[in-house]
Design a protein around this motif. Structure first.
Motif, mmCIF file in Angstrom:
data_model
loop_
_atom_site.group_PDB
_atom_site.id
_atom_site.type_symbol
_atom_site.label_atom_id
_atom_site.label_comp_id
_atom_site.label_asym_id
_atom_site.label_seq_id
_atom_site.Cartn_x
_atom_site.Cartn_y
_atom_site.Cartn_z
ATOM 1 N N GLN A 1 3.299 2.791 -2.612
ATOM 2 C CA GLN A 1 2.897 2.427 -4.183
ATOM 3 C C GLN A 1 2.090 3.792 -3.767
ATOM 4 O O GLN A 1 1.878 3.881 -4.870
ATOM 5 C CB GLN A 1 1.750 0.764 -4.090
ATOM 6 C CG GLN A 1 2.008 -0.140 -3.871
ATOM 7 C CD GLN A 1 3.068 -0.404 -4.750
ATOM 8 O OE1 GLN A 1 3.358 -0.481 -6.562
ATOM 9 N NE2 GLN A 1 4.139 -1.176 -4.660
ATOM 10 N N LEU A 2 1.751 4.497 -3.589
ATOM 11 C CA LEU A 2 1.389 5.669 -2.820
ATOM 12 C C LEU A 2 1.917 6.655 -2.715
ATOM 13 O O LEU A 2 2.899 6.763 -1.858
ATOM 14 C CB LEU A 2 0.593 5.323 -1.984
ATOM 15 C CG LEU A 2 -0.813 4.233 -2.247
ATOM 16 C CD1 LEU A 2 -1.997 4.182 -1.368
ATOM 17 C CD2 LEU A 2 -1.204 4.571 -3.762
ATOM 18 N N VAL B 1 0.934 -1.195 0.209
ATOM 19 C CA VAL B 1 -0.193 -0.064 -0.129
ATOM 20 C C VAL B 1 0.292 1.214 -0.260
ATOM 21 O O VAL B 1 1.121 2.623 -1.182
ATOM 22 C CB VAL B 1 -0.782 0.288 1.440
ATOM 23 C CG1 VAL B 1 -1.743 1.061 0.884
ATOM 24 C CG2 VAL B 1 -1.761 -1.246 1.167
ATOM 25 N N PHE B 2 1.414 2.088 0.920
ATOM 26 C CA PHE B 2 2.586 2.717 1.279
ATOM 27 C C PHE B 2 3.557 2.748 0.468
ATOM 28 O O PHE B 2 3.558 3.858 -0.141
ATOM 29 C CB PHE B 2 2.758 3.690 2.709
ATOM 30 C CG PHE B 2 1.449 2.847 3.370
ATOM 31 C CD1 PHE B 2 0.291 4.277 3.364
ATOM 32 C CD2 PHE B 2 0.944 1.809 4.314
ATOM 33 C CE1 PHE B 2 -0.366 3.789 4.830
ATOM 34 C CE2 PHE B 2 -0.136 1.939 5.277
ATOM 35 C CZ PHE B 2 -1.249 2.984 5.205
ATOM 36 N N MET C 1 -5.402 11.654 0.922
ATOM 37 C CA MET C 1 -6.683 10.398 -0.158
ATOM 38 C C MET C 1 -7.240 9.866 0.628
ATOM 39 O O MET C 1 -8.683 9.435 0.941
ATOM 40 C CB MET C 1 -6.778 10.795 -1.278
ATOM 41 C CG MET C 1 -6.206 12.347 -1.674
ATOM 42 S SD MET C 1 -7.534 13.660 -1.367
ATOM 43 C CE MET C 1 -8.618 13.385 -2.561
ATOM 44 N N LEU C 2 -7.079 8.590 0.376
ATOM 45 C CA LEU C 2 -7.096 7.382 1.152
ATOM 46 C C LEU C 2 -8.095 6.949 2.068
ATOM 47 O O LEU C 2 -8.841 6.321 2.619
ATOM 48 C CB LEU C 2 -6.334 5.918 0.222
ATOM 49 C CG LEU C 2 -5.587 5.029 1.057
ATOM 50 C CD1 LEU C 2 -7.399 4.289 0.528
ATOM 51 C CD2 LEU C 2 -5.098 3.997 1.285
ATOM 52 N N GLY C 3 -6.930 8.182 2.829
ATOM 53 C CA GLY C 3 -7.642 8.475 4.586
ATOM 54 C C GLY C 3 -9.158 8.825 4.532
ATOM 55 O O GLY C 3 -10.014 8.536 4.798
ATOM 56 N N GLU C 4 -8.960 9.648 3.723
ATOM 57 C CA GLU C 4 -10.440 10.506 3.845
ATOM 58 C C GLU C 4 -10.954 10.111 2.656
ATOM 59 O O GLU C 4 -12.698 9.908 3.284
ATOM 60 C CB GLU C 4 -10.635 12.396 2.902
ATOM 61 C CG GLU C 4 -9.556 13.058 3.233
ATOM 62 C CD GLU C 4 -9.473 14.706 2.983
ATOM 63 O OE1 GLU C 4 -10.106 14.577 1.958
ATOM 64 O OE2 GLU C 4 -8.506 15.240 3.168
ATOM 65 N N ILE C 5 -11.340 9.447 1.791
ATOM 66 C CA ILE C 5 -12.244 8.546 1.505
ATOM 67 C C ILE C 5 -12.787 7.478 2.275
ATOM 68 O O ILE C 5 -14.055 6.862 2.406
ATOM 69 C CB ILE C 5 -11.131 8.086 -0.276
ATOM 70 C CG1 ILE C 5 -11.283 8.839 -0.626
ATOM 71 C CG2 ILE C 5 -12.459 6.951 -1.119
ATOM 72 C CD1 ILE C 5 -9.786 8.008 -2.285
ATOM 73 N N GLU D 1 0.062 12.442 -0.772
ATOM 74 C CA GLU D 1 -0.771 13.247 -1.297
ATOM 75 C C GLU D 1 -2.121 11.653 -1.403
ATOM 76 O O GLU D 1 -2.470 11.858 -1.058
ATOM 77 C CB GLU D 1 -1.048 13.655 -2.732
ATOM 78 C CG GLU D 1 -2.195 14.070 -3.365
ATOM 79 C CD GLU D 1 -2.776 15.670 -2.411
ATOM 80 O OE1 GLU D 1 -1.849 16.066 -0.562
ATOM 81 O OE2 GLU D 1 -4.173 15.865 -2.032
ATOM 82 N N GLN D 2 -2.047 10.821 -2.517
ATOM 83 C CA GLN D 2 -2.506 10.037 -1.571
ATOM 84 C C GLN D 2 -2.858 8.779 -0.817
ATOM 85 O O GLN D 2 -3.956 8.729 -0.969
ATOM 86 C CB GLN D 2 -2.176 8.427 -3.105
ATOM 87 C CG GLN D 2 -1.579 9.235 -4.565
ATOM 88 C CD GLN D 2 -1.304 8.315 -5.377
ATOM 89 O OE1 GLN D 2 -0.423 8.316 -5.193
ATOM 90 N NE2 GLN D 2 -1.916 8.137 -7.010
ATOM 91 N N VAL D 3 -1.742 9.080 0.209
ATOM 92 C CA VAL D 3 -1.960 8.004 0.883
ATOM 93 C C VAL D 3 -3.276 8.998 2.156
ATOM 94 O O VAL D 3 -4.485 8.917 2.566
ATOM 95 C CB VAL D 3 -0.758 8.234 1.853
ATOM 96 C CG1 VAL D 3 -0.834 7.675 3.260
ATOM 97 C CG2 VAL D 3 -0.370 6.891 1.324
#
Lengths: 190, 190
Positions: free
Chosen positions: A138-139, A135-136, A146-150, A142-144
């Motif tokens: 690969q991202l 996971v981490f 956003m993944l949290g928010e999503i 910023e994507q991490v």
DNA sequence: CAGTTGTAGTTGAGCGCTCAACAAAGAGCT
DNA sequence: AGCTCTTTGTTGAGCGCTCAACTACAACTG
């Protein structure tokens, strides 16, 4: 009969656009592969399924390595039944010990044993590395974020209707067909 | 013993930061709840698990509603074993029919039956509505876009190492302990 | 206080999945 | 041709999960 769905029946269903479908499929693929990956990793290296791992983590972070069964079930988002089965297995493995609650005689505590602590201590590095790599690594940062928010948005949106209450709510719209065995007339005893 | 992990043993494990842990937990929660939600929704309204639904979808989108078992297994990211069991069940339900392959006599086709087509046609609206309500209604357009990118990144990062080959790779680093029953000496018969 | 309702936890049946073993047939090599 | 290796698909045992039923106790109510 067959009431079930409140929406999605009288109106034309709101189909997914091509873009949405692409996102949904990619998401399903990612989640499926990730789950399979971490599941077999844990099973292989630590001899436990991911669900048990999460139970042990929750217990190990608890003040005295003790938790009420119900709280533990909520913390791990599992049914009481599931947790009961799981704790039974883990008790057989010597990782957890059950203890009666003195003040509430139907209650039970789940207690992390030293052996259980060792088990999770041994399992953690490999699992964390697998998660980081999959996971981490690969991202982008910023994507991490956003993944949290999503994730929070989806989780919070699901929280109200998620528990097994679901169809119990559908009974509110005036459907008296409560033949799902809820108000069961259990022949009391004693 | 307990060799297993290639990394995450000689070096201090790269633990997750607090932020990363928060993201990971929210993600696990969201995925867990979402899965449970769609799973019970489908099971309840259409009498099939999500895995079967995806098999039917894949079949229904195929040129003649036919697919080779292996291709179908790959398309649904499931093992041959899983698909074989699943198709057996769905054949019993009348949703799928198996057919022998004339050119490759070990092969088999899975054929979507009219009843199977009706089943998925009936299941689709409720499922899509559940997905939309749980995911797309909760997210901004930007978040949806990001979720797609994130999912692709995780999926693509996992693709090389994901298949059951996993530990077969670990044999490359000079560990001769290949006692996992790979090279099985099957007693031939005729 | 008895009677009802709600809560805590367990149990067993049934199901889908994994894993390893297997049978049968193609593909490649000599 | 014969031999091995690979691919395709199935099978059965074992496991974790769900679902409904159940026991036992607590808490509220008239």
């Amino acid at each position: 009969m067959m009431v079930g769905m409140d929406e999605a029946r009288q109106h034309e269903p709101r189909w997914l656009s091509d873009d949405e479908q692409g996102v949904w499929r990619a998401f399903r693929q990612a989640v499926g592969m990730l789950n399979a990956h971490t599941e077999t990793q844990l099973q292989h290296d630590a001899g436990m399924p991911q669900a048990y791992y999460e139970v042990l983590v929750e217990l190990s972070e608890s003040p005295d390595q003790v938790m009420r069964m119900s709280d533990l079930a909520i913390a791990t988002r599992s049914s009481r039944s599931r947790l009961s089965h799981a704790v039974a297995k883990m008790e057989a493995k010597g990782w957890v010990r059950r203890e009666a609650c003195p003040t509430d005689k139907r209650g039970a505590f789940a207690h992390l044993t030293p052996a259980g602590f060792e088990a999770i201590k041994a399992a953690a590095p490999g699992h964390v590395e697998a998660v980081r790599a999959a996971v981490f690594d690969q991202l982008t940062a910023e994507q991490v974020r956003m993944l949290g928010e999503i994730s929070e948005a989806i989780r919070d949106g699901l929280r109200p209707r998620c528990p097994e209450v679901e169809r119990r709510l559908s009974a509110e719209d005036g459907d008296p067909a409560a033949e799902d065995g809820d108000g069961d007339d259990t022949g009391r005893a004693a």
